[in-house]
Design a protein around this motif. Structure first.
Motif, PDB file in Angstrom:
ATOM      1  N   GLU A 207       0.829  -1.205   0.000  1.00  0.00           N
ATOM      2  CA  GLU A 207       0.000   0.000   0.000  1.00  0.00           C
ATOM      3  C   GLU A 207       0.864   1.256   0.000  1.00  0.00           C
ATOM      4  OE1 GLU A 207      -2.601  -0.248   3.317  1.00  0.00           O
ATOM      5  OE2 GLU A 207      -3.814  -1.883   2.471  1.00  0.00           O
ATOM      6  N   LYS A 211       1.075   4.141  -2.961  1.00  0.00           N
ATOM      7  CA  LYS A 211       0.836   5.558  -2.682  1.00  0.00           C
ATOM      8  C   LYS A 211       1.989   6.418  -3.177  1.00  0.00           C
ATOM      9  CE  LYS A 211      -2.284   5.158   1.268  1.00  0.00           C
ATOM     10  NZ  LYS A 211      -2.494   5.461   2.700  1.00  0.00           N
ATOM     11  N   SER A 215       1.847   9.238  -6.079  1.00  0.00           N
ATOM     12  CA  SER A 215       2.308  10.588  -5.776  1.00  0.00           C
ATOM     13  C   SER A 215       3.332  11.043  -6.811  1.00  0.00           C
ATOM     14  CB  SER A 215       2.916  10.633  -4.369  1.00  0.00           C
ATOM     15  OG  SER A 215       3.429  11.918  -4.083  1.00  0.00           O
TER      16      SER A 215
END
Length: 224
Positions: A207, A211, A215
């Motif tokens: 996870e 992310k 980003s």
């Protein structure tokens, strides 16, 4: 902590409050009602719903702490006098069974409520109802009794008896403590615990990686 078990009682594992309400509705539909001379919607049985909740730590170590709580909801059928209800046959037998179980419950309340009667015998086994409510009456719990009474002059005797019944219950003193069990895991269970923790760590790493990647994509689009 789970309390007494009575033959014929159904135990269902649920995961939400909605499922509990569905079970409550199903139980009410199965509950028998029949008009009598005293009550047009007379309940012909008691109703008991017990909700047992277990809570344990998500990431357990070598010792797991399990918290257990139980909520008992009880709807008692009213006591009946054959002279008022004009019941005959099966209805008369039902009324006698209701009165018998209420008497057994009253005897337990009297035994628990008498001052200086600590350690005395309490006849919980006299009925299925008192067996189910053993923890709710004299166990590790908080108990609330709601009395349904009438302001009608014609119901004066029933109202007085109901208030006396509820007042005796006020004399029961209980001590409330947290239900927490400490369970030691066997050595063979350590491997499973370690695998579960590793799996959880890998999931969190994945996870976090996703992310960071998202980003980075957003930053690249902003520069472009």
């Amino acid at each position: 902590i789970r309390g007494p078990v009575v033959t014929g009682i159904t135990e269902v594992e649920v995961e939400s409050a909605t499922e509990i309400m569905d079970l409550l509705d199903r139980g009410n539909r199965n509950r028998t009602q029949h008009p009598t001379a005293a009550n047009e919607v007379s309940s012909r049985s008691h109703a008991v719903l017990q909700v047992l909740v277990e809570n344990r730590e998500r990431a357990e170590g070598t010792m797991a702490k399990i918290k257990i709580g139980k909520l008992s909801l009880v709807d008692l059928a009213g006591s009946e006098r054959a002279a008022d209800t004009k019941n005959r046959g099966a209805r008369l037998k039902e009324g006698a069974n209701i009165n018998r179980s209420l008497l057994a419950l009253g005897n337990c309340i009297n035994a628990l409520g008498e001052k200086g009667n600590k350690g005395a015998f309490v006849p919980y086994r006299d009925s299925k109802l008192t067996r189910l409510l053993k923890d709710s009456l004299g166990g590790n719990c908080r108990t609330v009794m709601i009395a349904n009474i009438s302001s009608s002059v014609g119901s004066f005797e029933e109202t007085l008896n109901t208030l006396k019944y509820a007042n005796r219950a006020k004399n029961i003193k209980t001590t409330v403590q947290r239900n927490v069990l400490s369970v030691d895991h066997h050595i063979s269970e350590y491997v499973t615990l370690i695998e579960n923790l590793r799996s959880e760590i890998n999931t969190l790493k994945t996870e976090l990686r996703d992310k960071k990647a998202n980003s980075a994509d957003v930053d690249a689009q902003s520069v472009a």
